[in-house]
Enzyme design. Structure first.
Site, PDB file in Angstrom:
ATOM      1  N   LYS A   9       0.850  -1.172   0.000  1.00  0.00           N
ATOM      2  CA  LYS A   9       0.000   0.000   0.000  1.00  0.00           C
ATOM      3  C   LYS A   9       0.895   1.234   0.000  1.00  0.00           C
ATOM      4  O   LYS A   9       1.975   1.214   0.603  1.00  0.00           O
ATOM      5  CB  LYS A   9      -0.827  -0.069   1.300  1.00  0.00           C
ATOM      6  CG  LYS A   9      -1.817   1.014   1.466  1.00  0.00           C
ATOM      7  CD  LYS A   9      -2.623   0.817   2.758  1.00  0.00           C
ATOM      8  CE  LYS A   9      -3.270   2.138   3.067  1.00  0.00           C
ATOM      9  NZ  LYS A   9      -3.892   2.229   4.346  1.00  0.00           N
ATOM     10  N   ASN A 191       7.231   5.985  -0.230  1.00  0.00           N
ATOM     11  CA  ASN A 191       8.546   5.362  -0.454  1.00  0.00           C
ATOM     12  C   ASN A 191       9.112   4.711   0.803  1.00  0.00           C
ATOM     13  O   ASN A 191      10.324   4.594   0.953  1.00  0.00           O
ATOM     14  CB  ASN A 191       9.560   6.390  -0.992  1.00  0.00           C
ATOM     15  CG  ASN A 191       9.059   7.037  -2.262  1.00  0.00           C
ATOM     16  OD1 ASN A 191       8.542   6.345  -3.133  1.00  0.00           O
ATOM     17  ND2 ASN A 191       9.165   8.343  -2.361  1.00  0.00           N
ATOM     18  N   ARG A 192       8.242   4.334   1.713  1.00  0.00           N
ATOM     19  CA  ARG A 192       8.656   3.678   2.975  1.00  0.00           C
ATOM     20  C   ARG A 192       9.532   4.579   3.851  1.00  0.00           C
ATOM     21  O   ARG A 192      10.211   4.108   4.758  1.00  0.00           O
ATOM     22  CB  ARG A 192       9.392   2.347   2.706  1.00  0.00           C
ATOM     23  CG  ARG A 192       8.516   1.333   1.962  1.00  0.00           C
ATOM     24  CD  ARG A 192       7.285   0.988   2.812  1.00  0.00           C
ATOM     25  NE  ARG A 192       6.439  -0.041   2.238  1.00  0.00           N
ATOM     26  CZ  ARG A 192       5.238   0.170   1.675  1.00  0.00           C
ATOM     27  NH1 ARG A 192       4.745   1.402   1.578  1.00  0.00           N
ATOM     28  NH2 ARG A 192       4.504  -0.819   1.237  1.00  0.00           N
ATOM     29  N   LEU A 193       9.510   5.879   3.555  1.00  0.00           N
ATOM     30  CA  LEU A 193      10.264   6.802   4.424  1.00  0.00           C
ATOM     31  C   LEU A 193       9.309   7.366   5.473  1.00  0.00           C
ATOM     32  O   LEU A 193       8.968   8.550   5.498  1.00  0.00           O
ATOM     33  CB  LEU A 193      10.904   7.921   3.578  1.00  0.00           C
ATOM     34  CG  LEU A 193      12.006   7.439   2.633  1.00  0.00           C
ATOM     35  CD1 LEU A 193      12.628   8.601   1.873  1.00  0.00           C
ATOM     36  CD2 LEU A 193      13.104   6.693   3.423  1.00  0.00           C
TER      37      LEU A 193
END
Ligand SMILES: Cc1cc2nc3c(=O)[nH]c(=O)nc-3n(C[C@H](O)[C@H](O)[C@H](O)COP(=O)(O)O)c2cc1C
Length: 214
Positions: A9, A191-193
Site C-alpha cells: 500500500k 517510499n517507505r520513508l
C-alpha cells in the site's frame, strides 16, 4: 501457499514533523486518538494490543479495550488471574500497541503497570451492563473449561442469584494503569520513508523527543 509479495500500500495521508507535534506524548496521543475515534470507518479506536512477557521468554499479545487515559497513563480492565494478569503481576510491565490502518498510524507504548484503586474498579464495574458484570463473575479467564455449557449454566445460576441485587465486583477483576516511559508515534509516508517520533521519559519527568529511521 499464497505469495503476498505484491500486496503493498502507498502511505500518503499525513505527516508527523517536529514543528507540529506536542511536547507531551499524552497530548500527542489525544490528538491522534480523537482523529481515530471521530473517523467513521474505525469501529473500535480504543482497541489496543497488549503484550506481556511470559516465563518462556516469549511475549504474548492480545487485544483489550482502553477505557481511560490521563497524563499518568492508560487504563484497561481485566481479570487479575488471567494469563496477562499473571504476567503483569510478575513483571509489572507491558507494551501497548494501537494500529489505525485508515489513518496509516501506529503507536507503541512501553509502560510500567499497577492496579488502579479498588474504588475506581468498583465504579467502572458497576457502570457496565449487568450482563457484562455477570460475565466477569462467570468467567475464570484463561483457565481451561470443559465446554460452553459450563459458562451458560453458571450464568443462568448467577442471573437468578443476583436477580434483585447488585452484583459484587469479583476481587480478581479490575483495572490496570499503564504508566508510559516510552511512546513512539509512526506515520506512514511515501517510499517507505515513514515518520517515527519517539518520546522517552528522563528523570521521571521530562520527555525527550527524537526521530527514528523508518
Ligand atoms: C477487540 C477486543 C477487545 C477486548 N477487550 C478486552 C478487555 O478490555 N479486557 C479483557 O480482559 N479482555 C478483552 N478481550 C479479550 C482478550 O483479547 C483476551 O482473549 C482475554 O483477555 C484473555 O487473555 P489472556 O488469556 O492472554 O489473559 C478483548 C478482545 C478483543 C478482540
Amino acid at each position: 501457499m499464497e505469495n503476498l509479495h505484491d500486496k503493498r500500500k502507498v502511505y500518503e495521508r499525513s505527516q508527523l514533523i517536529e514543528s507540529e507535534i506536542k511536547q507531551n506524548p499524552i497530548e500527542q496521543f489525544r490528538d491522534w486518538f480523537l482523529d481515530a475515534s471521530e473517523n467513521p470507518v474505525i469501529s473500535e479506536a480504543n482497541a489496543m494490543a497488549v503484550s506481556t512477557l511470559e516465563d518462556d521468554g516469549c511475549p504474548r499479545t492480545r487485544m483489550v479495550l482502553l477505557k481511560a487515559y490521563t497524563y499518568e497513563g492508560f487504563i484497561f480492565y481485566t481479570n487479575y488471574d488471567s494469563r496477562k494478569g499473571k504476567a503483569i503481576e510478575k513483571t509489572h510491565k507491558a507494551c501497548l500497541h494501537f494500529f489505525w490502518p485508515n489513518l496509516e498510524r501506529q503507536i507503541i507504548i512501553k509502560a510500567n503497570l499497577e492496579r488502579i484503586a479498588e474504588n475506581l474498579s468498583d465504579g467502572y464495574f458497576h457502570s457496565r451492563p449487568k450482563g457484562s458484570q455477570l460475565g466477569a463473575v462467570v468467567s475464570p479467564q484463561s483457565c481451561e473449561i470443559p465446554d460452553r455449557e459450563f459458562l451458560e449454566q453458571k450464568l443462568k445460576d448467577l442471573e437468578e442469584k443476583y436477580e434483585n441485587t447488585e452484583v459484587p465486583r469479583p476481587e480478581n477483576w479490575g483495572g490496570y494503569i499503564a504508566k508510559p516511559y516510552e511512546i513512539e508515534f509512526w506515520q506512514g509516508r511515501p517510499n517507505r520513508l515513514h515518520d517515527r517520533i519517539i518520546y522517552k521519559l528522563e528523570n521521571g519527568i521530562d520527555w525527550k523527543i527524537s526521530r527514528l529511521a523508518p
